[in-house]
Design a protein around this motif. Structure first.
Motif, short mmCIF file in Angstrom:
data_model
loop_
_atom_site.label_atom_id
_atom_site.label_comp_id
_atom_site.label_asym_id
_atom_site.label_seq_id
_atom_site.Cartn_x
_atom_site.Cartn_y
_atom_site.Cartn_z
N THR A 44 -5.65 3.80 3.54
CA THR A 44 -6.07 3.96 2.27
C THR A 44 -7.34 3.24 2.35
OG1 THR A 44 -4.99 1.97 1.26
CG2 THR A 44 -3.85 4.03 1.36
N PHE A 45 -8.25 3.70 1.26
CA PHE A 45 -9.47 3.05 0.71
C PHE A 45 -9.11 1.46 0.80
CE2 PHE A 45 -10.50 7.39 -0.42
CZ PHE A 45 -11.73 7.64 0.55
N GLU A 46 -8.05 1.20 -0.03
CA GLU A 46 -7.88 -0.08 -0.32
C GLU A 46 -7.49 -1.03 0.75
OE1 GLU A 46 -7.21 2.31 -4.11
OE2 GLU A 46 -6.67 2.59 -2.03
N ALA A 47 -6.80 -0.48 1.71
CA ALA A 47 -6.23 -1.12 2.79
C ALA A 47 -7.58 -1.64 3.70
CB ALA A 47 -5.21 -0.41 3.58
N ASN A 48 -8.27 -0.74 3.73
CA ASN A 48 -9.54 -0.98 4.76
C ASN A 48 -10.52 -1.90 4.01
OD1 ASN A 48 -9.06 0.70 6.81
ND2 ASN A 48 -9.60 2.63 6.03
N ALA A 49 -10.78 -1.66 2.69
CA ALA A 49 -11.44 -2.73 1.91
C ALA A 49 -10.92 -4.15 2.47
CB ALA A 49 -11.58 -2.29 0.22
N LEU A 50 -9.44 -4.09 2.34
CA LEU A 50 -8.94 -5.59 2.35
C LEU A 50 -9.10 -6.20 4.00
CD1 LEU A 50 -5.76 -5.34 0.25
CD2 LEU A 50 -7.55 -6.93 -0.01
N ILE A 51 -9.08 -5.05 4.74
CA ILE A 51 -9.32 -5.33 6.32
C ILE A 51 -10.74 -6.14 6.42
CG2 ILE A 51 -9.93 -4.44 8.53
CD1 ILE A 51 -7.43 -2.56 7.83
#
Length: 192
Positions: A44-51
């Motif tokens: 997800t966009f959220e998962a990648n932003a957190l990474i």
């Protein structure tokens, strides 16, 4: 005063985030990120932003801001979505939007959203929010400003493509502005 790291190597994003956050961030400082790029393997966009924010925090020890963004096209089942930057396999903006236009040939439903997930990681907390900018994909590129899919994206309620907006106009209404505007409210609560 707190120093925040902008967890990106993308000069366009750094410039846009400085416009979006700039004076609104108050006395806090924004600095660029020179560390390694993490593997963006979230779904997800959220998962990648957190990474990205986690990697920048691990590298610098400073509160880190990151985003993941792209275009989601209804007729393509949400593609290119999280794969927007690598859609054509070249990481070239023109190649990416040219492939998108090819994949939409003959399609009458051209509805699309620019999506941005913005994240903060500071060692004590992780915050992630989403901003969406609805519109449609044009049949041909138009405009010389912006980057990514801007030349082929026509935002709802705007008479031009997003690539025909000035940097200031775009930074006031874009998906990134919406996401970081929401994140900014939380930054003010956390950091004053």
């Amino acid at each position: 005063m707190t120093t925040f790291v902008l967890a990106t190597h993308n000069a366009h994003k750094v410039e846009e985030l400085r416009l979006i956050l700039g004076e609104r961030l108050g006395p806090h400082e924004l600095i660029g990120y020179d560390g390694p790029e993490p593997v963006e393997d979230g779904d997800t966009f959220e998962a990648n932003a957190l990474i990205k924010a986690r990697a920048a925090y691990a590298h610098t020890g400073l509160p880190s801001l990151a985003d993941d963004s792209g275009i989601s096209v209804r007729a393509l089942g949400g593609a290119p979505g999280i794969h927007s930057a690598r859609y054509a396999g070249t990481r070239d903006d023109v190649d990416n939007y040219t492939l998108l236009l090819k994949n939409l040939e003959g399609e009458t439903d051209r509805a699309a959203d620019f999506v941005c997930a913005a994240a903060l990681v500071d060692g004590e907390r992780e915050v992630v929010v989403r901003g969406v900018w609805p519109g449609e994909v044009l049949e041909a590129p138009s405009g010389a400003h912006g980057f990514g899919y801007d030349p082929v994206f026509h935002p709802d309620g705007i008479a031009t493509s997003s690539a025909e907006l000035t940097a200031d106009e775009k930074s006031a209404i874009s998906h990134r502005s919406r996401a970081f505007g929401a994140l900014l409210e939380q930054l003010r609560e956390l950091y004053g």
